[in-house]
Design an enzyme around this catalytic site. Structure first.
Site, PDB file in Angstrom:
ATOM      1  N   CYS A  71      -0.812   0.623   6.084  1.00  0.00           N
ATOM      2  CA  CYS A  71      -1.263  -0.213   7.198  1.00  0.00           C
ATOM      3  C   CYS A  71      -2.279  -1.223   6.691  1.00  0.00           C
ATOM      4  O   CYS A  71      -3.061  -0.922   5.784  1.00  0.00           O
ATOM      5  CB  CYS A  71      -1.893   0.660   8.288  1.00  0.00           C
ATOM      6  SG  CYS A  71      -2.343  -0.266   9.778  1.00  0.00           S
ATOM      7  N   ASP A  72      -2.240  -2.410   7.258  1.00  0.00           N
ATOM      8  CA  ASP A  72      -3.261  -3.405   6.963  1.00  0.00           C
ATOM      9  C   ASP A  72      -3.583  -4.155   8.248  1.00  0.00           C
ATOM     10  O   ASP A  72      -2.682  -4.485   9.019  1.00  0.00           O
ATOM     11  CB  ASP A  72      -2.803  -4.386   5.890  1.00  0.00           C
ATOM     12  CG  ASP A  72      -3.973  -5.161   5.331  1.00  0.00           C
ATOM     13  OD1 ASP A  72      -4.709  -4.596   4.496  1.00  0.00           O
ATOM     14  OD2 ASP A  72      -4.185  -6.317   5.741  1.00  0.00           O
ATOM     15  N   THR A  73      -4.861  -4.393   8.470  1.00  0.00           N
ATOM     16  CA  THR A  73      -5.308  -5.076   9.677  1.00  0.00           C
ATOM     17  C   THR A  73      -6.152  -6.282   9.289  1.00  0.00           C
ATOM     18  O   THR A  73      -6.970  -6.199   8.373  1.00  0.00           O
ATOM     19  CB  THR A  73      -6.145  -4.123  10.566  1.00  0.00           C
ATOM     20  OG1 THR A  73      -5.336  -2.993  10.916  1.00  0.00           O
ATOM     21  CG2 THR A  73      -6.619  -4.806  11.837  1.00  0.00           C
ATOM     22  N   LYS A 120       0.832  -1.208   0.000  1.00  0.00           N
ATOM     23  CA  LYS A 120       0.000   0.000   0.000  1.00  0.00           C
ATOM     24  C   LYS A 120       0.867   1.259   0.000  1.00  0.00           C
ATOM     25  O   LYS A 120       0.593   2.210  -0.736  1.00  0.00           O
ATOM     26  CB  LYS A 120      -0.940  -0.007   1.206  1.00  0.00           C
ATOM     27  CG  LYS A 120      -2.023  -1.065   1.113  1.00  0.00           C
ATOM     28  CD  LYS A 120      -2.882  -1.108   2.365  1.00  0.00           C
ATOM     29  CE  LYS A 120      -3.974  -2.149   2.239  1.00  0.00           C
ATOM     30  NZ  LYS A 120      -4.863  -2.164   3.411  1.00  0.00           N
TER      31      LYS A 120
END
Length: 194
Positions: free
Chosen positions: A72-74, A53
């Protein structure tokens, strides 16, 4: 001061970043998450997605000077299985039913990319969350609020699903979508003092 860019369309991430930074830009990433398939290591996976990203957004930036891009990735993991955003209400129901009465993990991968130097740092945070036992009616009522459809694991701890949480071990903000303590230490590593 470096120009900070958040590579996310998530309103929750934007709200959290506003708590620690007064001035930042938002450029939504067009990174194709399917180009980084899951290979059995959840921390590596979320860090790869966050980096993808950040790199995707860095290509959109005209002025290469003094820019830091935050990716960010969750995701939610249960029994070492990744639970992303639900495809439909049935998928959301199955996810919440699986989480009912059980402990699961919420992982966030973070990447900060210095556009000019191409230096990147990545890290992750894991928080354990235990749900109380949920009835089918509770799950259906929650899904019908519409709150579950755009969230990993089909719930948002900061909303109506907060009542499902029996206990939490780790960073609350990680479960919301942006682990502020880890982000702060990473920004300091990149020369940004808040």
């Amino acid at each position: 001061m470096k120009n900070i860019i958040l590579a996310s369309a998530s309103e929750r991430r934007q709200e959290l970043l506003k708590r620690i930074l007064e001035d930042f830009q938002i450029i939504v990433s067009d990174f194709d998450e399917s180009s980084a398939p899951f290979k059995d290591n959840i921390p590596s996976y979320v860090m790869n997605l966050a980096e993808g990203k950040a790199r995707s957004v860095s290509k959109k930036i005209m002025d290469q000077d003094s820019n830091l891009v935050i990716g960010c990735d969750t995701l939610v993991a249960f029994n070492n299985k990744v639970l992303g955003k639900p495809k439909d209400k049935k998928d959301a129901f199955e996810m919440l039913q699986a989480l009912s009465g059980n402990e699961h993990e919420v992982y966030s991968g973070l990447a900060i990319l210095d556009v000019k130097s191409n230096k990147i740092i990545t890290d992750f945070v894991c928080t354990k969350v235990k749900f109380s036992k949920l009835t089918s009616l509770q799950i259906e009522k929650y899904i019908n609020t519409g709150d579950s459809m755009d969230k990993a694991g089909a719930y948002g701890i900061q909303g109506k699903a907060g009542v499902f949480v029996e206990n939490i071990n780790g960073c609350y903000y990680n479960v919301v979508g942006l682990p502020l303590n880890k982000l702060n230490s990473m920004l300091m590593e990149m020369g940004v003092n808040l």
